[in-house]
Design a protein around this motif. Sequence first.
Motif: not given
Length: 231
Positions: A18-47
């Motif tokens: 719950g921190r305001a990120q703005g122009w500062s930056d932190t990396p994706l968490t393991a949960e974040g990486e998993l969520g975007i992996t899901e997104l990529g697979l969804g794009f792939k499934e839809r061709g």
Amino acid sequence: MVKVYLVRHGKTMFNTIGRAQGWSDTPLTAEGELGITELGLGFKERGIKFDAAYSSDSGRTIQTMGFILRNSDNEGIPYEMDKRIREWCFGSFDGAYDGELFDGVLPRKFADAGRAGGDLAEIANAIYEVDTAGWAEPWEVLRDRILTGFHDMAERAEKRGDKNIVIVSHGLTISTFVKLLRPDKERPHALDNGSVTLLDYADGKFKIEAVGSMEYRKLGWEIMKQNAEKN
């Protein structure tokens, strides 16, 4: 016509606590990486084959794009970074807890002015006024960089004859862009990490098809679940 898949980056460390990120930056968490992996697979499934990719120059959007392109079988396409589609800059409040700014400083400032809250322009200018570091942007600067950033990407894609492009940006930036396109509608709030705002672009104009869709992530989640059950 260009189909624009506008994605909010994956969940990060600052998103989680719950921190305001703005122009500062932190990396994706393991949960974040998993969520975007899901997104990529969804794009792939839809061709969905992307002709080009864009992101802000923030580490979290760059990291997100890597997961999208790798898991959707779109690696190797042209990819550009553009600082104009960064998140809002919160100046001296970058990295502070969300509540300190959005539940503390800003409400007090609006209360001092006899108001309960403000629109995007008033919020941006209030942040600009309370920023002691001098980094935050006044509304006109913020508005113009967001508009020109997204329009320039879509215009270049149209000139090249691209059919589908993917853009990774930030929650407040995306919701601001949607509000600027449709000032008659309420601004979307709390866009999920990995959500897709789908737009059509033709002849200098955007048309909104969907805002904050989780369809592709859900599809990817189902694929990963099925694969896990098989193994």
